[in-house]
Write an enzyme that holds these catalytic residues in place. Structure first.
Site, mmCIF file in Angstrom:
data_model
loop_
_atom_site.group_PDB
_atom_site.id
_atom_site.type_symbol
_atom_site.label_atom_id
_atom_site.label_comp_id
_atom_site.label_asym_id
_atom_site.label_seq_id
_atom_site.Cartn_x
_atom_site.Cartn_y
_atom_site.Cartn_z
ATOM 1 N N ALA A 1 0.736 -0.988 0.022
ATOM 2 C CA ALA A 1 0.399 0.056 0.032
ATOM 3 C C ALA A 1 0.952 0.926 -0.390
ATOM 4 O O ALA A 1 0.163 2.536 0.296
ATOM 5 C CB ALA A 1 -0.793 -0.469 1.349
ATOM 6 N N GLY A 2 1.862 1.169 -0.427
ATOM 7 C CA GLY A 2 2.839 2.041 -0.244
ATOM 8 C C GLY A 2 3.873 2.906 1.181
ATOM 9 O O GLY A 2 4.374 3.960 1.428
ATOM 10 N N LEU A 3 3.617 2.364 1.887
ATOM 11 C CA LEU A 3 3.946 2.349 3.514
ATOM 12 C C LEU A 3 5.199 1.823 3.504
ATOM 13 O O LEU A 3 5.951 1.229 4.529
ATOM 14 C CB LEU A 3 2.622 2.229 4.275
ATOM 15 C CG LEU A 3 1.439 2.908 4.281
ATOM 16 C CD1 LEU A 3 0.729 3.150 5.648
ATOM 17 C CD2 LEU A 3 2.178 4.577 4.712
ATOM 18 N N GLY A 4 5.865 0.920 2.685
ATOM 19 C CA GLY A 4 6.692 0.098 2.778
ATOM 20 C C GLY A 4 6.940 -1.182 3.595
ATOM 21 O O GLY A 4 7.964 -1.405 4.546
ATOM 22 N N SER A 5 5.733 -1.255 3.098
ATOM 23 C CA SER A 5 5.492 -3.576 4.511
ATOM 24 C C SER A 5 6.502 -4.038 4.075
ATOM 25 O O SER A 5 7.376 -4.884 5.047
ATOM 26 C CB SER A 5 4.343 -3.769 3.693
ATOM 27 O OG SER A 5 3.765 -3.943 2.851
ATOM 28 N N SER A 6 7.128 -4.317 2.486
ATOM 29 C CA SER A 6 7.944 -5.649 1.869
ATOM 30 C C SER A 6 9.131 -5.434 3.136
ATOM 31 O O SER A 6 9.974 -5.816 3.720
ATOM 32 C CB SER A 6 8.152 -5.167 0.593
ATOM 33 O OG SER A 6 8.183 -4.188 0.455
ATOM 34 N N ALA A 7 9.490 -3.865 2.467
ATOM 35 C CA ALA A 7 11.406 -3.681 3.181
ATOM 36 C C ALA A 7 10.886 -4.078 4.624
ATOM 37 O O ALA A 7 12.300 -4.494 5.054
ATOM 38 C CB ALA A 7 11.068 -2.014 2.845
ATOM 39 N N ALA A 8 9.951 -3.305 5.669
ATOM 40 C CA ALA A 8 9.895 -3.658 6.543
ATOM 41 C C ALA A 8 10.732 -5.317 7.411
ATOM 42 O O ALA A 8 10.735 -5.779 8.150
ATOM 43 C CB ALA A 8 8.483 -2.970 7.743
ATOM 44 N N ASP B 1 13.792 2.329 -0.202
ATOM 45 C CA ASP B 1 12.460 2.045 1.195
ATOM 46 C C ASP B 1 13.308 0.967 2.153
ATOM 47 O O ASP B 1 13.267 1.099 3.695
ATOM 48 C CB ASP B 1 11.775 0.630 0.502
ATOM 49 C CG ASP B 1 10.300 1.554 -0.303
ATOM 50 O OD1 ASP B 1 11.135 2.417 -0.781
ATOM 51 O OD2 ASP B 1 9.372 1.599 -0.688
HETATM 52 C C1 MEV Z 1 8.455 1.417 -3.744
HETATM 53 O O1 MEV Z 1 7.541 1.671 -2.737
HETATM 54 C C2 MEV Z 1 9.267 3.464 -4.437
HETATM 55 C C3 MEV Z 1 9.744 2.744 -5.645
HETATM 56 O O2 MEV Z 1 10.049 4.643 -5.999
HETATM 57 C C4 MEV Z 1 10.060 1.465 -5.466
HETATM 58 C C5 MEV Z 1 11.734 1.783 -5.402
HETATM 59 O O3 MEV Z 1 11.965 2.726 -5.091
HETATM 60 O O4 MEV Z 1 12.106 0.898 -5.267
HETATM 61 C C6 MEV Z 1 9.010 2.952 -6.309
#
Ligand code: MEV
Length: 329
Positions: free
Chosen positions: A114-121, A163
């Site tokens: 959803a754009g809040l960085g769940s996978s990175a976290a 991220d």
């Molecule tokens: C995704 O959270 C952010 C993007 O810029 C991809 C990335 O930085 O790897 C769309």
């Protein structure tokens, strides 16, 4: 048993363009993924995920076999991506420690995709918990580097370090290519997040921007202009000029929309925030659905979002000063 957690993030400015070497500024927020790693007697690795908006999602690793048992209520590509991230984190752990088995349980209050960085976290916390459980302590920078390799693989070589670096380090960070640095004394910004309940597929969205950029010189210019917005925004961060930051966020959203990564519900939430008097609002992360972030010190944006068709949830987010951290060992 070792428990580690890592924060999610919002992009203040610069997503997508950061993949092509432009700068981006991100802030860690007080929503975290928590990973528990427990050593096992056998050499199997079992991963269970809870609260990732995936009910009963569970992956079992053993002798290189991945078996997904599923009771799943999110689109399949998202599951494949989630499996890819977890799988990649395990591979990184296996590079660092001997491959004795362990069970990994993931809990997260960051919505998936959803754009809040769940996978990175999740990846950052998983690498930290599993390596510590095996007696190895990596620095946050090392964890960020390994987590980046996971995102790079899952996103077919089209990922920035942003991220994963933000989740590992916490606070606010600036990323430009390989140059990743924390922002000393970041301002406390009045973030309001609106979530439409859906998710975007990062790999597909990143590929879409790349195609546009290759086809049209003006799309490449748009990406470069996002970089200019970020450089201008850095001055506004230093002077803590929230109105200027808001204006730049609005501009940034318009360009992301032109690059095809917004959606009807993201645009509706952005406009609701602006109409409510927010300094500015934009989508955060890969887009396609998911979250917007607005700057508003008053309650008005949150109230407006509650009544916006397409907005499922809204909350205020605080800057999280902690990156990856061990919760118990
Ligand atoms: C995704 O959270 C952010 C993007 O810029 C991809 C990335 O930085 O790897 C769309």
């Amino acid at each position: 048993m070792t428990v580690s957690s890592a924060p999610g993030k919002v992009y203040l400015l610069g997503e997508h363009a950061v993949v092509y070497g432009e700068p981006a500024v991100l802030c860690a927020i007080d929503r975290r993924a928590t990973v528990t790693a427990t050593a096992r007697d056998d050499d199997r690795i079992r991963v269970q995920a809870r609260d990732l908006t995936i009910d009963g999602f569970s992956v079992e690793y053993g002798d290189g076999v991945v078996d997904e048992s599923a009771n799943i209520d999110v689109p399949h590509p998202l599951i494949e991506a989630a499996v890819g991230y977890v799988d990649g984190a395990i591979e990184q752990v296996r590079e660092v420690v001997d491959t004795t088995g362990f069970t990994i349980t993931i809990e997260s209050d960051i919505p998936l995709g959803a754009g809040l960085g769940s996978s990175a976290a999740v990846v950052v916390a998983a690498i930290d918990a599993a390596t510590r459980e095996m007696g190895v302590e990596l620095t946050p920078e090392e964890i960020a580097q390994r987590a980046y390799r996971v995102e790079y693989d899952v996103q077919d070589g089209q990922a920035s370090r942003a991220d994963t670096f933000c989740s590992a380090m916490g606070k606010a960070v600036r990323v430009e290519g390989d140059d990743c640095r924390p922002i000393e004394e970041p301002p406390e910004l009045p973030f309001v997040v609106g979530f439409d309940g859906s998710a975007g597929d990062t790999g597909t969205l990143v590929a879409g921007v790349r195609n546009l950029k290759e086809e049209y010189e003006f799309a490449a210019d748009t990406v470069r202009t996002i970089g200019d917005i970020v450089r201008t925004g850095e001055r506004a961060i230093t002077t803590e000029d929230q109105r200027e930051l808001g204006r730049l966020m609005n501009f940034n959203h318009g360009l992301l929309s032109a690059l095809g990564v917004s959606s009807r519900s993201l645009d509706a939430m952005v406009w609701a925030a602006r109409d409510a008097g927010a300094f500015g609002a934009k989508l955060t992360g890969a887009g396609g659905g998911g979250c917007i972030v607005a700057l508003d010190p008053t309650p008005d944006t949150a109230t407006a979002l509650q009544y916006t068709p397409g907005c499922e949830e809204t909350f205020r987010a605080e800057l999280d000063h902690d990156g990856v951290r061990v919760e118990s060992e």
